[in-house]
Each structure stands twice: as C-alpha cells, then as structure tokens.
Design an enzyme around this catalytic site. Structure first.
Site: not given
Ligand code: NG1
Ligand code: ZN
Length: 528
Positions: A64, A505
C-alpha cells in the site's frame, strides 16, 4: 498433502531467523527481502482456506502506502472481504513456524477447520508495481501449486480490483465479470449513465487532476480512460514514469502532511485528488485564491456520499436506514454535522477497514470511511433488488432518482474501498448536484487536529476500549489524558498502538491548530 514436496519447496523459501512475523491490520508488511517465505506459506494457506470455504480465495501482494522497499501480502476471503480473524492467527502461526514444524502446523489448521483435503482449490493473485512484487507473487504461486491448488495470476492490479475479482468469481458473475475489462465496463457504464443526467457542463467541471502516488493506480486509470468517454477528463501526475512509489506524494502523504504532493502543479480552485500506492484510498483537495491548501478527507467524502444517498431516497419516497461508520480518527465536526445537521446515525469502530465494513453491513445502506480516505458504501441485497425494481417501474422525478441510485450502487466497489470507484462516485455526485469542490468543502469546517507517532519500548503496554477512544492500560494514562483534554476548548484526544507500525499513535483535536498541536504533544509525553 504431499509433505515431501512441501518440504522440498519450502527449503527454497527459507525463513530468516530471529524475526517475528504478525498478520496485522493489513496482512504482513515489512522490508521486501524478509518476505519470500511468507509468500510461499500464504500460498499454502490460501489453498487450505479455498478448500475449506469451497470458494476462490485471493492473495494480494502489496504494501500500500509504505515505502517502495517494503512489501506485503494479504488474503482475500470469498465475498471479497478481509480474511476471517481466526485465519489471521493461522497465518501468523504458519509464518513463524520453523521448517521442521510446518507439517504439524498445516495438519493442525486442517484438523481444526475440518478442511477436506480432497476438495479442489482455486486461488487468484494480484500484485502492485513494486520492483519486488513480481518475484514475491511467484513464491505465492509456488505455495499454491505445491499443495495442488489451481490459480489464476492477474498480474498487476489495484488491491480493490483483486477484491472485485474474488467477489465476482464466488457469486457466479452476478456482481460482474471477473476480468479487468469486466471491471472497467461495469464502472464506466454506470458512470457514463450518471453523467449523462448531469446538467452542468464546461471543462472546469469535467477535469480532474489525479496524483497516482507513482503506483498501480496510474496504470489502471490509463487503461480505463477511454471507457469513460466525455464524462471526465483526468490529468495524471506521479504516474510512475519518473518518481518513486509513495515518495512525497500519494493519499497518505497528502493526508498526514496536510499539503499537496510534489510533482503536481495546482492552480487556484482546481479540483485534485490523490490515490495511495495500491489505489484503495483517495483524498481530494484544492488550493484557494490565497494559496491556502484545503484537504477533503474520508470524513467529508462520507458526508457527501451519505447526504446524496439520503436525498435520492427522499425523492424516491423510500424510507431506508442509512448509517455512517467512522473510526476515532474522524474529525469531531464531521460526526457533529452528520448527526446534528443530516440526522444520520453515526457509529464508531476500531481502526482497520474490516471493522468498519462489518458494521456497515448492518444497515440497508452503510457508508463507511476512515478519515484517511479508505471506504465505500454497502447496500443490502434487499435494497439492491428493490432499487432495480423501482428503476424499472417508477416514472418522472421518482424514476429518475431510482435510476441514479441503481447506477450509483453499480459504481461502488462493495467488496473493498476503491480509489478509482470512489473517485467516479464523487465526480458523478458533484456533476449531478452541480457542486464545486469549494461548495463541497464548505459543508462543515474541520476542527484543527494533529496526529503524532511515539516510539516506545513495547507498544502493547497500551490497551484500549470503546472503539479505541479510551486507554485501559497502563493504569493512570486515561486519567492523565482526561486532565489534559480539559485544558482546551472543543478538545478530544486518544492514544492507541498502531496495527501496522511499531509505534503508538496519538490523536488530538481542539479549537485552534496551536491547541491541537500542544494537546497532542502533551499527550505524547504522558505515554512514557
Ligand atoms: P494503524 O497503523 O493500525 O493505525 C493504519 C491506518 C488505518 C488503516 C491501516 C491499514 C491511520 C491512523 N491508521 O493503521 O486507518 O488504513 O493502516 O492500512 O490512518
Ligand atoms: Zn492502500
């Protein structure tokens, strides 16, 4: 199972020692050089899952929005949805098994899930444009064939296109044809029908600048362009011919830095959007006459879509339950607007689209988006049938609205959030409502917010509840956050361990950017 053959191939895909692997929110994701054995083993697992579900299973090779050097893999379940949680655990187990334990782990999974090993298996594979993706997808194929599974390798696809293929193959073609032409034809037919109905005209309405993150989205949009006829003219940037994947561009960069991508020239008030590296996320934006950047994120996309769907239902005279699903990252003003102005029920789930998707299935029409631009709308089977019937029966204004709704349903990729499909839905809605990007943006004003990442020794010490909005452990952390939040106006803050990176986060919002920044900073100090 022919364990002799499995062992023979497995040693060609040796597991690096000293590393632990986990099937996280987005499957496995890490430096590409560590992934070969995982790919082989996910090929094996996909065969078992296919035998167990008696359906086609998908394997997507992508990381991604991660840097080009990374890669990843995830499995796609029969209806195009994410892999079931119990199988995520098997995936983790299999990925970490030592060579000599592989046999036992495979037998364990087969026994626990009552897999009929005589059953045929079929796996479809897709990959993004990363330099490492082709070789890694060959390792998946090696895993599939060694277990006697059949496969179709689609080659380069966006993630949502692979989800679409899986869904088509398991629904006897009812969802669409399981080919890339089938995908383009389904979407473009709906889009062209919709934009024929639009009264607005003029080049500024038809033209859209698209930042493709130097990824697969560029290739696929180029292939699709001629299907769209006069309805939309896209100008592609960061199309992969020069720049590096996701580097200083793409939806994730634009959302997290809240600024335009590099490599795109933006004149004032031009409508622009960015895809992420595998084209399952989209955000819109523009720069105003004073040069200020305005981001239109997943929350505002959900608002535009749900308000449009509600208006259509009023026109048709149908009272269906429409719900919007968000995560804790949704801007507070988006939630307020949806609930108080639009009177739409809003639900909050844990981060990760599988949670949102699952919740959205509870409604006649469920619209779900993460703030970062990943989302879609789901329509119950009964609603789809009803709308088809009404579109054939009703006349005049009601009939027109029913036909629009029927085409909008076709335009969404209900298997997964899809940057191309979402872009076409948004473009169709803006055209039908004669809305400019500025008018769309003006629906509500985002509360200033800040996201931070904090590196800690062990991110698992933080656990959460209430859809990740409250910290349960470590003791005292939530009380500390509550005290900090009280110091600011219109404020909210939470912390959670990331499911895709080794960080905590932090999210904060407040009445001014200074306050949001300072609240986020104070909360990040409280995490230690
Ligand atoms: P994590 O790393 O669990 O915060 C991130 C994105 C999710 C989702 C996933 C999968 C944020 C805050 N978090 O997850 O929304 O898209 O990656 O790609 O954007
Ligand atoms: Zn993606």
């Amino acid at each position: 199972m022919d364990f002799g053959a499995i062992t023979k191939h497995s040693v060609l895909h040796a597991k690096p020692s000293g590393l632990l692997f986990q099937y996280g929110t987005a499957g496995f994701r890490m430096k590409a050089e560590h992934l070969d054995h995982i790919m082989f083993r996910m090929g094996l697992l996909a065969v078992l899952r296919s035998k167990q579900t008696k359906s086609t299973i998908g394997v997507m090779v992508t990381a991604s929005h991660n840097p080009e050097e990374d890669n990843g893999v995830k499995l796609v379940d029969p209806l195009g949805e994410m892999l079931a949680p119990s199988w995520e655990e098997y995936a983790t187990c299999l990925a970490n098994a030592e060579e000599e334990d592989m046999q036992r782990v495979l037998i364990d999974i087969s026994e626990k899930e009552a897999v009929d090993l005589q059953q045929d298996a079929f796996v479809v594979i897709g990959r993004d444009t990363r330099p490492s993706s082709e070789k890694l997808s060959q390792s998946v194929i090696d895993g599939v064939t060694v277990l006697g599974g059949q496969f179709h390798d689609y080659g380069l696809l966006t993630t949502p296109q692979l989800h679409y293929m899986v869904c088509c193959r398991n629904t006897s073609g009812l969802y669409g044809m399981a080919t890339i032409e089938g995908y383009y034809q389904k979407l473009s037919k709906a889009f062209v029908e919709l934009t024929k109905q639009a009264s607005r005209s003029g080049d500024e309405f038809r033209s859209l600048k698209v930042d493709c993150a130097n990824g697969i989205g560029a290739l696929k949009l180029k292939e699709m362009e001629h299907y769209l006829s006069q309805g939309l003219s896209v100008q592609l940037f960061n199309d992969g011919t020069k720049g590096k994947l996701n580097h200083l561009c793409g939806a994730d960069f634009v959302k997290s830095h809240q600024k335009p991508p590099q490599g795109m020239e933006i004149k004032s008030n031009e409508r622009c959007c960015s895809f992420d590296g595998d084209a399952d996320r989209i955000v819109y934006y523009y720069c105003d006459a004073d040069g200020h950047f305005h981001l239109i994120d997943g929350d505002k996309i959900a608002t535009l879509i749900s308000s449009f769907l509600k208006e259509l239902l009023v026109e048709i005279g149908e009272n269906l339950n429409v719900g919007v699903v968000q995560t804790a990252y949704a801007n507070g003003n988006s939630t307020r607007y949806l609930e108080e102005v639009m009177k739409v029920p809003v639900y909050c789930t844990k981060t990760g689209v599988k949670h949102l998707h699952h919740k959205a299935q509870e409604f006649d029409i469920g619209v779900y988006f993460e703030a970062n631009g990943h989302g879609t709308a789901l329509f119950s089977k009964a609603v789809e049938d009803k709308v088809k019937q009404l579109a054939g029966e009703l006349e005049d204004k009601k009939g027109k609205a029913a036909k629009i709704l029927r085409n909008i349903i076709d335009l969404f990729n209900q298997a997964a959030g899809d940057a191309i499909a979402d872009m076409l839905v948004i473009e169709a809605i803006l055209a039908l409502k004669s809305l400019t990007v500025q008018q769309w943006d003006a629906l509500y004003t985002d509360l200033p917010n800040r996201q931070l990442k904090v590196k800690v020794a062990d991110r698992k010490v933080i656990s959460t509840t209430d859809a990740e909005r409250q910290a349960v452990t470590p003791p005292g952390l939530q009380e500390a956050i509550n005290d900090l939040v009280k110091k600011y106006r219109l404020s909210r803050a939470f912390v959670r361990p990331s499911g895709t990176e080794d960080v905590i986060r932090v999210y904060a919002e407040a009445d001014s950017q200074e306050s949001a920044d300072s609240l986020a900073h104070e909360v990040s100090l409280a995490v230690f």
